[in-house]
Motif scaffolding. Structure first.
Motif, PDB file in Angstrom:
ATOM      1  N   THR A 259       0.847  -1.187   0.000  1.00 46.09           N
ATOM      2  CA  THR A 259       0.000   0.000   0.000  1.00 46.09           C
ATOM      3  C   THR A 259       0.885   1.240   0.000  1.00 46.09           C
ATOM      4  O   THR A 259       2.081   1.152   0.251  1.00 46.09           O
ATOM      5  CB  THR A 259      -0.923   0.052   1.236  1.00 46.09           C
TER       6      THR A 259
ATOM      7  N   ASP B  92      -6.531   8.099   2.382  1.00 47.60           N
ATOM      8  CA  ASP B  92      -5.106   8.405   2.572  1.00 47.60           C
ATOM      9  C   ASP B  92      -4.239   7.157   2.530  1.00 47.60           C
ATOM     10  O   ASP B  92      -3.030   7.237   2.381  1.00 47.60           O
ATOM     11  CB  ASP B  92      -4.864   9.210   3.838  1.00 47.60           C
ATOM     12  N   ALA B  93      -4.868   5.981   2.647  1.00 43.94           N
ATOM     13  CA  ALA B  93      -4.168   4.707   2.475  1.00 43.94           C
ATOM     14  C   ALA B  93      -5.001   3.882   1.495  1.00 43.94           C
ATOM     15  O   ALA B  93      -5.758   3.005   1.889  1.00 43.94           O
ATOM     16  CB  ALA B  93      -4.000   4.001   3.809  1.00 43.94           C
TER      17      ALA B  93
ATOM     18  N   ARG C  69       0.847   5.567   1.218  1.00 40.77           N
ATOM     19  CA  ARG C  69       0.187   6.607   2.012  1.00 40.77           C
ATOM     20  C   ARG C  69       0.224   7.871   1.177  1.00 40.77           C
ATOM     21  O   ARG C  69       1.248   8.221   0.608  1.00 40.77           O
ATOM     22  CB  ARG C  69       0.910   6.801   3.327  1.00 40.77           C
TER      23      ARG C  69
END
Length: 76
Positions: free
Chosen positions: A13, A51-52, A15
């Motif tokens: 992932t 945001d993620a 950020r």
């Protein structure tokens, strides 16, 4: 693993942070990763939906940051 990637539940992932003060409202981010970015109806500036974001969005998020003419998107 490339810079800005992390593992969550075994998936890579990223950020994401946006600087609305720097945003010029071009909308490239929304066109590139609409699952992560949108534009404020009032002023046309970027709004971050996640945001993620999901691992599958990582490449699109990086591309959106590269395409941002104002440099308002930061991937960490």
């Amino acid at each position: 693993m490339t810079a800005g990637d992390r593992r969550v539940g075994g998936e890579r992932t990223v950020r994401v942070e946006v600087d609305r003060d720097a945003c010029c409202g071009a909308g490239n981010c929304v066109l590139t990763a609409p699952e992560v970015f949108t534009q404020d109806d009032a002023d046309g500036l970027v709004l971050l939906l996640a945001d993620a974001p999901p691992a599958a969005s990582g490449e699109r998020v990086r591309r959106a940051a590269d395409l941002c003419p104002a440099g308002a998107i930061h991937v960490t």
